[in-house]
Motif scaffolding. Structure first.
Motif, PDB file in Angstrom:
ATOM      1  N   MET A  68      11.974 -15.161 -17.289  1.00 33.43           N
ATOM      2  CA  MET A  68      12.978 -15.568 -18.128  1.00 33.43           C
ATOM      3  C   MET A  68      14.345 -14.666 -18.153  1.00 33.43           C
ATOM      4  SD  MET A  68      11.866 -18.251 -19.491  1.00 33.43           S
ATOM      5  CE  MET A  68      12.950 -18.709 -20.610  1.00 33.43           C
ATOM      6  N   GLY A  69      15.594 -15.162 -18.491  1.00 33.12           N
ATOM      7  CA  GLY A  69      16.691 -14.423 -18.935  1.00 33.12           C
ATOM      8  C   GLY A  69      17.743 -14.843 -19.555  1.00 33.12           C
ATOM      9  N   TRP A  70      18.346 -13.905 -20.236  1.00 35.58           N
ATOM     10  CA  TRP A  70      19.866 -14.424 -20.945  1.00 35.58           C
ATOM     11  C   TRP A  70      21.024 -13.954 -20.034  1.00 35.58           C
ATOM     12  CZ3 TRP A  70      19.774 -16.698 -25.475  1.00 35.58           C
ATOM     13  CH2 TRP A  70      18.426 -16.750 -26.209  1.00 35.58           C
ATOM     14  N   TYR A  71      21.824 -15.018 -20.046  1.00 34.77           N
ATOM     15  CA  TYR A  71      23.244 -14.605 -19.453  1.00 34.77           C
ATOM     16  C   TYR A  71      24.367 -14.897 -20.314  1.00 34.77           C
ATOM     17  CZ  TYR A  71      20.430 -14.665 -15.148  1.00 34.77           C
ATOM     18  OH  TYR A  71      19.635 -14.299 -13.878  1.00 34.77           O
ATOM     19  N   THR A  77      31.689 -11.052 -26.948  1.00 32.73           N
ATOM     20  CA  THR A  77      32.047 -12.428 -27.277  1.00 32.73           C
ATOM     21  C   THR A  77      31.731 -13.204 -25.984  1.00 32.73           C
ATOM     22  OG1 THR A  77      33.484 -11.637 -28.969  1.00 32.73           O
ATOM     23  CG2 THR A  77      33.799 -13.772 -28.036  1.00 32.73           C
ATOM     24  N   ALA A  78      30.837 -14.073 -26.302  1.00 29.99           N
ATOM     25  CA  ALA A  78      30.883 -15.155 -25.139  1.00 29.99           C
ATOM     26  C   ALA A  78      29.848 -16.231 -25.446  1.00 29.99           C
ATOM     27  CB  ALA A  78      30.015 -14.520 -23.836  1.00 29.99           C
ATOM     28  N   VAL A  79      29.681 -17.342 -24.639  1.00 28.55           N
ATOM     29  CA  VAL A  79      28.503 -18.171 -24.873  1.00 28.55           C
ATOM     30  C   VAL A  79      27.226 -17.520 -24.118  1.00 28.55           C
ATOM     31  CG1 VAL A  79      27.555 -20.501 -24.418  1.00 28.55           C
ATOM     32  CG2 VAL A  79      29.990 -20.092 -25.021  1.00 28.55           C
ATOM     33  N   TYR A  80      26.252 -17.644 -24.705  1.00 29.66           N
ATOM     34  CA  TYR A  80      24.956 -16.873 -24.199  1.00 29.66           C
ATOM     35  C   TYR A  80      23.994 -18.137 -24.005  1.00 29.66           C
ATOM     36  CZ  TYR A  80      26.541 -12.220 -25.538  1.00 29.66           C
ATOM     37  OH  TYR A  80      27.078 -11.070 -25.466  1.00 29.66           O
ATOM     38  N   TYR A  81      23.455 -17.829 -22.882  1.00 25.87           N
ATOM     39  CA  TYR A  81      22.469 -19.020 -22.114  1.00 25.87           C
ATOM     40  C   TYR A  81      21.111 -18.356 -21.902  1.00 25.87           C
ATOM     41  CZ  TYR A  81      27.043 -21.640 -21.356  1.00 25.87           C
ATOM     42  OH  TYR A  81      28.057 -22.197 -21.334  1.00 25.87           O
ATOM     43  N   CYS A  82      20.220 -19.181 -22.218  1.00 29.06           N
ATOM     44  CA  CYS A  82      18.827 -18.788 -22.038  1.00 29.06           C
ATOM     45  C   CYS A  82      18.546 -19.301 -20.434  1.00 29.06           C
ATOM     46  CB  CYS A  82      17.960 -19.360 -22.919  1.00 29.06           C
ATOM     47  SG  CYS A  82      16.213 -19.015 -22.859  1.00 29.06           S
ATOM     48  N   ASN A  83      17.708 -18.754 -19.584  1.00 33.90           N
ATOM     49  CA  ASN A  83      17.329 -19.314 -18.351  1.00 33.90           C
ATOM     50  C   ASN A  83      15.859 -19.215 -18.009  1.00 33.90           C
ATOM     51  OD1 ASN A  83      16.961 -18.392 -15.148  1.00 33.90           O
ATOM     52  ND2 ASN A  83      18.832 -19.844 -15.117  1.00 33.90           N
ATOM     53  N   TRP A  84      15.318 -20.096 -17.406  1.00 35.91           N
ATOM     54  CA  TRP A  84      14.002 -20.338 -17.006  1.00 35.91           C
ATOM     55  C   TRP A  84      13.885 -20.147 -15.253  1.00 35.91           C
ATOM     56  CZ3 TRP A  84      11.216 -24.039 -14.145  1.00 35.91           C
ATOM     57  CH2 TRP A  84       9.806 -23.613 -14.142  1.00 35.91           C
ATOM     58  N   GLU A  85      13.572 -19.111 -14.750  1.00 33.07           N
ATOM     59  CA  GLU A  85      12.950 -18.914 -13.547  1.00 33.07           C
ATOM     60  C   GLU A  85      14.174 -19.249 -12.565  1.00 33.07           C
ATOM     61  OE1 GLU A  85      10.244 -18.310 -11.835  1.00 33.07           O
ATOM     62  OE2 GLU A  85       8.808 -18.237 -13.468  1.00 33.07           O
ATOM     63  N   SER A  86      15.354 -18.962 -13.022  1.00 30.68           N
ATOM     64  CA  SER A  86      16.530 -19.021 -12.349  1.00 30.68           C
ATOM     65  C   SER A  86      17.081 -20.489 -11.936  1.00 30.68           C
ATOM     66  CB  SER A  86      16.750 -18.032 -11.075  1.00 30.68           C
ATOM     67  OG  SER A  86      16.345 -16.572 -11.536  1.00 30.68           O
ATOM     68  N   GLN A 143      12.606 -27.446 -20.935  1.00 30.57           N
ATOM     69  CA  GLN A 143      13.502 -27.758 -21.847  1.00 30.57           C
ATOM     70  C   GLN A 143      13.861 -26.227 -22.611  1.00 30.57           C
ATOM     71  OE1 GLN A 143      13.225 -31.155 -24.268  1.00 30.57           O
ATOM     72  NE2 GLN A 143      14.574 -32.305 -22.627  1.00 30.57           N
ATOM     73  N   LEU A 144      15.117 -25.686 -22.842  1.00 33.20           N
ATOM     74  CA  LEU A 144      15.522 -24.528 -23.274  1.00 33.20           C
ATOM     75  C   LEU A 144      16.507 -24.837 -24.520  1.00 33.20           C
ATOM     76  CD1 LEU A 144      16.114 -22.292 -20.031  1.00 33.20           C
ATOM     77  CD2 LEU A 144      13.857 -22.656 -21.366  1.00 33.20           C
ATOM     78  N   VAL A 145      16.461 -24.376 -25.563  1.00 32.94           N
ATOM     79  CA  VAL A 145      17.265 -24.575 -26.844  1.00 32.94           C
ATOM     80  C   VAL A 145      17.360 -23.066 -27.342  1.00 32.94           C
ATOM     81  CG1 VAL A 145      17.656 -25.821 -28.882  1.00 32.94           C
ATOM     82  CG2 VAL A 145      16.453 -26.959 -26.928  1.00 32.94           C
ATOM     83  N   GLU A 146      18.890 -22.674 -27.217  1.00 37.78           N
ATOM     84  CA  GLU A 146      19.264 -21.402 -27.924  1.00 37.78           C
ATOM     85  C   GLU A 146      19.833 -21.611 -29.229  1.00 37.78           C
ATOM     86  OE1 GLU A 146      20.741 -21.268 -23.494  1.00 37.78           O
ATOM     87  OE2 GLU A 146      20.748 -22.984 -24.960  1.00 37.78           O
ATOM     88  N   SER A 147      19.538 -20.625 -30.174  1.00 37.52           N
ATOM     89  CA  SER A 147      19.888 -20.530 -31.489  1.00 37.52           C
ATOM     90  C   SER A 147      20.118 -19.329 -31.823  1.00 37.52           C
ATOM     91  CB  SER A 147      18.948 -21.298 -32.350  1.00 37.52           C
ATOM     92  OG  SER A 147      17.840 -20.691 -32.535  1.00 37.52           O
ATOM     93  N   GLY A 148      20.958 -18.902 -32.896  1.00 42.19           N
ATOM     94  CA  GLY A 148      21.195 -17.581 -33.464  1.00 42.19           C
ATOM     95  C   GLY A 148      22.523 -17.214 -33.401  1.00 42.19           C
ATOM     96  N   GLY A 149      23.449 -17.916 -32.580  1.00 41.97           N
ATOM     97  CA  GLY A 149      24.861 -17.353 -32.597  1.00 41.97           C
ATOM     98  C   GLY A 149      25.527 -17.405 -33.378  1.00 41.97           C
ATOM     99  N   GLY A 150      26.794 -16.918 -33.713  1.00 45.93           N
ATOM    100  CA  GLY A 150      27.675 -16.958 -34.870  1.00 45.93           C
ATOM    101  C   GLY A 150      28.692 -15.910 -34.770  1.00 45.93           C
TER     102      GLY A 150
END
Length: 112
Positions: A34-37, A90-99, A3-10
């Motif tokens: 890992m990656g950010w998209y 400006t965008a929604v940023y997503y965390c990704n695990w192992e694609s 499970q991945l939970v992003e935070s810190g946007g604004g």
């Protein structure tokens, strides 16, 4: 189960900075690629930055020199430090695990 939970946007002004965090559970972070998209309205999701199991980072040309990807294995956190932000970020940023696994995303808005 990973499970991945992003935070810190604004909301941030052009030229400002933000640091995104991704809390990782259900796996060993230091053994993970890992990656950010990000996905802007009306556009396809695109790669921002990745980090391999060995810690090798890769960045999209549009963010090179401005963004940094890092991880704290002990805290199980993946970070994206974003500097010199502009409205095109400006965008929604997503965390990704192992694609394979995605987080729910965190909104980043760059506007004056």
């Amino acid at each position: 189960q990973v499970q991945l939970v992003e935070s810190g946007g604004g909301l941030v002004q052009p030229g400002g900075s933000l640091r995104l965090s991704c809390a990782v559970s259900g796996t060993t972070l230091q053994l993970s690629a890992m990656g950010w998209y990000r996905q802007a309205p009306g556009k396809q999701r695109e790669l921002v930055a990745t980090i391999t199991r060995r810690g090798i980072a890769n960045f999209a040309d549009s963010v090179k020199g401005r963004f940094t990807i890092s991880r704290d294995n002990a805290k199980r956190l993946l970070y994206l430090q974003m500097d010199s932000l502009n409205p095109q970020d400006t965008a929604v940023y997503y965390c990704n695990w192992e694609s394979r696994i995605w987080g729910q995303g965190t909104q980043v808005t760059v506007s004056s």
